[in-house]
Design an enzyme around this catalytic site. Structure first.
Site, PDB file in Angstrom:
ATOM      1  N   THR A   1      35.446  48.420  18.981  1.00  0.00           N
ATOM      2  CA  THR A   1      35.712  48.235  17.554  1.00  0.00           C
ATOM      3  C   THR A   1      34.468  47.832  16.770  1.00  0.00           C
ATOM      4  O   THR A   1      34.311  48.198  15.604  1.00  0.00           O
ATOM      5  CB  THR A   1      36.793  47.171  17.336  1.00  0.00           C
TER       6      THR A   1
ATOM      7  N   GLU B   1      40.616  52.525  20.801  1.00  0.00           N
ATOM      8  CA  GLU B   1      39.675  51.513  20.329  1.00  0.00           C
ATOM      9  C   GLU B   1      39.876  50.256  21.175  1.00  0.00           C
ATOM     10  O   GLU B   1      40.992  49.720  21.266  1.00  0.00           O
ATOM     11  CB  GLU B   1      39.923  51.188  18.857  1.00  0.00           C
TER      12      GLU B   1
ATOM     13  N   HIS C   1      32.427  57.254  23.026  1.00  0.00           N
ATOM     14  CA  HIS C   1      32.019  57.762  21.716  1.00  0.00           C
ATOM     15  C   HIS C   1      30.548  58.171  21.730  1.00  0.00           C
ATOM     16  O   HIS C   1      30.147  59.150  21.099  1.00  0.00           O
ATOM     17  CB  HIS C   1      32.260  56.682  20.660  1.00  0.00           C
TER      18      HIS C   1
END
Length: 240
Positions: free
Chosen positions: A33, A96, A138
């Site tokens: 996050t 997340e 990511h």
């Protein structure tokens, strides 16, 4: 809405849309996050002004909050690419993981949280038949702008639980860069899945991809240098 049995609570995000016709998730994408608290992250992911969302949020205690149904397209990947696919949002499920991230101190991932990440990931990849090479961070799909979930995330543990790719990294023996062979290395990184230009140079964008690879598969040292440890670990993965 497809809701997992593992979710502890539901908090729907408005930042969502249907997947394109005939498209089903083939990628599991993990994030951190990068915020002070999981609650702040949840508010942001559920705010219409943010224009971002994710299917799931896992807080530091292991609680799972579902925000988007797996049948829907969440907005979590941004400008990204893997194995030639540039619409990662349409083809992925996003998790997340609450962690303050590098800019706020970058803590480790607590045991209770990791247990839940593993369990949820196992559930997702089993139900959606997601291949190990498509369980990604990511930073793998956006190496020029993202560094999460980072080198402290336990990809080895995920692999041991049947989720994602891993191999024992080649030990680091000095940090000398291999001489030449930039184009060959770029070809191998592309073969593995990274979207990289074949420039024949160890340029800035190649360094970014190398750092992304190191964060995932050689986390002991993230420096973007094409040393024997990094290139040998890549060769092991391609050969497996």
């Amino acid at each position: 809405m497809i809701r997992t049995r593992l979710a502890h609570r539901l908090r729907l995000s408005p930042n969502v849309e249907p997947r394109p016709p005939g498209v089903w998730p083939s990628i599991l994408l993990l994030h951190y996050t990068g915020m002070e608290s999981a609650e702040a992250a949840c508010r942001w992911l559920c705010s219409p002004q943010s224009r971002v969302s994710s299917h799931y949020l896992i807080d530091e205690t292991g609680e799972i909050i579902q925000m988007v149904g797996e049948d829907m397209r969440a907005w979590h990947a941004g400008d990204s690419c893997w194995a030639g696919e540039t619409d990662i949002n349409s083809h992925s499920i996003g998790i997340e993981i609450h962690n303050r991230g590098h800019s706020l101190g970058y803590d480790g991932f607590p045991e209770a949280q990791m247990q839940t990440v593993v369990a949820l990931s196992q559930d997702i990849v089993a139900r959606n038949a997601i291949r190990p090479e498509c369980v990604l961070g990511h930073s793998d799909v956006a190496p020029h702008r993202k560094i999460d979930p980072g080198e402290k995330f336990d990809w080895h543990r995920m692999h041991a639980a049947g989720v994602g790719r891993w191999t024992v990294p080649i030990p680091i023996a000095g940090k000398s860069e291999i001489s030449g062979g930039a184009a060959e290395l770029q070809q191998k990184l592309r073969l593995f899945g990274y979207c990289i230009d074949i420039s024949g140079q160890y340029d800035k964008r190649t360094r970014s991809v190398l750092k992304a690879f190191q964060r995932h598969f050689r986390p002991q040292c993230v420096d973007g240098i094409a040393d024997v440890s990094t290139t040998g670990t890549l060769d092991r993965l391609i050969g497996n």
